[in-house]
Design an enzyme around this catalytic site. Sequence first.
Site, PDB file in Angstrom:
ATOM      1  N   ASP A 214      24.216  20.961  62.008  1.00 20.84           N
ATOM      2  CA  ASP A 214      23.910  21.771  60.832  1.00 20.84           C
ATOM      3  C   ASP A 214      24.536  21.116  59.597  1.00 20.84           C
ATOM      4  OD1 ASP A 214      22.989  23.840  59.285  1.00 20.84           O
ATOM      5  OD2 ASP A 214      24.551  25.258  59.870  1.00 20.84           O
ATOM      6  N   GLU A 215      23.971  21.367  58.429  1.00 19.49           N
ATOM      7  CA  GLU A 215      24.494  20.818  57.160  1.00 19.49           C
ATOM      8  C   GLU A 215      24.677  19.302  57.251  1.00 19.49           C
ATOM      9  OE1 GLU A 215      24.504  22.724  54.756  1.00 19.49           O
ATOM     10  OE2 GLU A 215      25.123  24.756  55.265  1.00 19.49           O
TER      11      GLU A 215
ATOM     12  N   THR B  88      19.568  28.965  59.471  1.00 18.61           N
ATOM     13  CA  THR B  88      20.447  29.417  60.555  1.00 18.61           C
ATOM     14  C   THR B  88      19.632  30.106  61.646  1.00 18.61           C
ATOM     15  OG1 THR B  88      22.256  29.720  58.981  1.00 18.61           O
ATOM     16  CG2 THR B  88      22.478  30.800  61.113  1.00 18.61           C
TER      17      THR B  88
ATOM     18  N   ARG C 216      22.857  30.657  44.994  1.00 13.88           N
ATOM     19  CA  ARG C 216      23.681  31.681  45.667  1.00 13.88           C
ATOM     20  C   ARG C 216      23.212  33.082  45.265  1.00 13.88           C
ATOM     21  NH1 ARG C 216      24.195  29.223  49.375  1.00 13.88           N
ATOM     22  NH2 ARG C 216      22.865  27.761  48.259  1.00 13.88           N
TER      23      ARG C 216
END
Length: 761
Positions: free
Chosen positions: A224-225, A33, A608
Amino acid sequence: MEYLEHLNEPQREGVVNTEGPTMIIAGAGSGKTRVLTYRIAHLIREKGVDPFNILSLTFTNKAAKEMRDRIEKVVGAEAKNLYMGTFHSVFARILRSEAHHLGYPSSFTILDSDDTKSLIRTIVKELGLDDKIYKPNVVYSRISGAKNRLISWQSYLQNPNIKAEDESNMKPKMGVIYKTYCERCFKSGAMDFDDLLFNTNRLFKEHTDVLNRYQHQFQHVMVDEFQDTNYSQYLITKKLSAVKQNICVVGDDAQSIYAFRGADIQNILNFEKDYPDLKVIKLEQNYRSTKNIVEAANSVIEKNKAQLKKDVWTTNEEGELLTLIKAASDNEEGKLIAASIFEDKMQNKLRNMDFAILYRTNSQSRAIEEALRRNDIKYKIVGGLSFYSRKEIKDVLAYLRFTLNTNDETSFRRIINLPKRGIGPTSVDKIIVGSEEQNISLWEALNHSNQFVPGRAANQILDFTTMIKRFKIEVEKKDAYQAAMEIAKGSGLLRDLYADKSIEGISRYENVQELMNAVQDFVENSENEDKSLQAFLQEITLLTGVDNDKDDDPDKVTLMTIHMAKGLEFKNVIIAGMEEDLFPSQMMMNSRKDLEEERRLFYVAITRAETKLSLSYALSRYRFGRLKNCEPSRFIDDIDAKYIKMERRLQTKPVEFMPAKIGRQPAPVSNGAGYAKGLVQGMKKQQAQKSQLKEHVPSADFAPSDTSNLEAGMQVEHQKFGFGQVVEVDKTGANTKAKVNFANFGEKTLLLSFAKLKIHS
C-alpha cells in the site's frame, strides 16, 4: 462473493485479477483500502490461498489494523494469520527469527530516534568532536540517508564522492561517526529503525537460502502507498516477489510527499520498466469530496509534469466554492480561522471533530492555538510530544529494554544512576571503555565492575546487576504487565515519582500509571497471542505518530502538519499559511522536482476535505523572531478561479469573539436552529462594532524614545495602538511596566523594554 456487489468496475477488476504483476493507481478518496482488503479476502476465500502465504505491507499500524478488521469480517479468524503490517513491524518480526545469521540476538533492542540521537551525542563527545558542527539531528539524518540507500559504513568510508561531500560540508569525520555508531549498536545487540530494512536487505543478499524460503512462502506480495517507498523498501519487495511475480502495488503518484524521508517517486513512475507485462488499473472515482473540491484539486495537480495521468471525478454534489481568508497578520489569521469554525458550528450544527486545520510547519500552530483557546474551542495537536516521548515513560521503558537486552548501552546509560545510586558518568565511561579494551560484552563488564571502577561505585554496580538478574527471572515467569510492574516498583522509579507531590511530579506518576494501563490492555487483548514483555516493547516502539493518539474526549478540532494528515479525511478543512516561502517552502523552490513535491503536498491537503475547504494567508508573519511581509502563495493561482470565493476579508482590527458572554444570552427555545441563527447574528453585530475601530498609521517621524524617565501623564504613541496617556509606571519588578490608556484600544500594560513608545510630551 457479495463483497463484489458494492464495487465499481475498476475496483472489481483490482480485486479479482490476482495473478501476475499489478499496479493500482488510486486517486484520492477512490476507495483503495476497500480494494486492497477485498483483494486479500478474495485470495483467501475464492482462490484458496493460505493467509500465511500472503504478505501485505502498509505504512501505519492503524492502516494495517483497519485492513485486518475488514478482512476478518469477510473470511473470519483466518485473517489473523496474514503477514500484515508496516514494513518495519513485519521485517522486525522476520529478523527476530533470522537475526542470528547476521550475528544479532533474537532479543535485539529497537532504538527509537531519541535513543539513536543520544548514542550519537555520546560518540561525538568520545571522539572529541565539536557537537555544534556534528549535531545529533544532522548526523542522524546523514546516517539514515545512507542506510536507506543501502550504503554500509564500509562503503561510506571508501566512497571518494561521499568523502568530498562531507569535507565540503565541514564534517570530515562523519564516516568515522557512522562506523563507530554501527559498531556500538552491533555490540549492544541493537538496531535502529533504518537497520530493520537495511539488515533485511543484507539478510536476503548474503543468505540466499533464507531469501528463497520467504520467496516461496510469500506467494502474493501487496504494498500500500507504494509512492512512499524508498530504495531499500522497493528492493525488498522486488526480491520477495521475484519467484512468483504476484506483486500488487497500490498508490497515487500525486500523493508522493515524503522525499525528505527517502521516498522515491520514481519507484511508482517507473514500475512498468520492472514488469513489462504489468497490468495497470486506475481508480478515478472520488467518493470523499464534493465536485468543487475534486475539480479544484485536479486543476492544481495538472500543473505537475512528472506524473501518471488520470482523470479523477465524482458524482457527489457540487458543494460550496473554496473560501479564501485574507488576514493582516498571523495573529489575525488565527482569529479569523477560529471565528469561521465557531460560525460553521453554530450555523450547520457541526462538532469540533468535523474540523481540521492543516499547516506546512508546526511553528504555525501558535497563533491558531491562542485563538482557539480564546474562543473556548477544544483542539488537539497531532504530531506534538507523544506519550511515549515523555521522560518518565522513556525511563521506565529503558529499564524494561535493558532487562531484556543487557548489552543495550543506550538504555544502560539512561538507567544506571536512576534513581540516584552514586554512580557518576566517570564510572560509567570506565565500564564502557573497559568492555571495549577487554573485548567483552557490556554485561560481562558490569558483572566484573571491580576490575574497572574502585570501591563503593563497584559495589553499587554489582547491586544494580543483581537487581537486573532478579528482573530477568520475573520476565521469564510472568506476562508483560506483571513483569513491567515488578520492574517499575523494584527499580525504585515508582517510589521516587510517588514521593514528588508537586503538580509536575503527580503528573509524571500518573503518566507511568497510564503506561502500566497500556501494558495491561496489551496483555488482555485477545488478538495478541504473545503476551511477553518483548512483544509489548516491539509494538509500542513501532507505533507511528497518528497511532499514538489516545484521547478521552474525541470532540476536538485537529491541528497538524499536512504531512501528518495524509490518509485522513475531515468534513471541513482549513489550510493555513498559504504564502510564498512558507508554502511552497523556501527550501523547496530550487528545482522543479522539489517544487512539484510541494504541489503534491498541496494536492494532499485539498483532498483531505469532504464538504468544505478554506485557504488562509496573512500579509505579515513573524518568522524566526522577525516580522516579515508576505505575499499569497503561487499555489492559490494554480486553482482555477471559478472554484474560489473571497468571503472573509482583511479586518481593520483583529476580531475577538467572546463565547462566554454570548453564552449568557437567554436560554434557547425548542427551535435550535433559530437560536443558533441568533447567536451568529449577535457575533456579526459584535464584529461590525469592533471593525469600526481604525488601525493606527504611525507618525511620519515615528522613532522609539528613551523611556527610562517615563512618567504618568505623558502623551505617547505606539506603532499599533496609536496615541495614549501614561496612567502609571511600575518599576518594582525586574522589568519596568507602564499602564497606558489608548484612545482606541483602552488600557494596556506594556513592558518598556519591548514596547517601543514615542514620547510626545
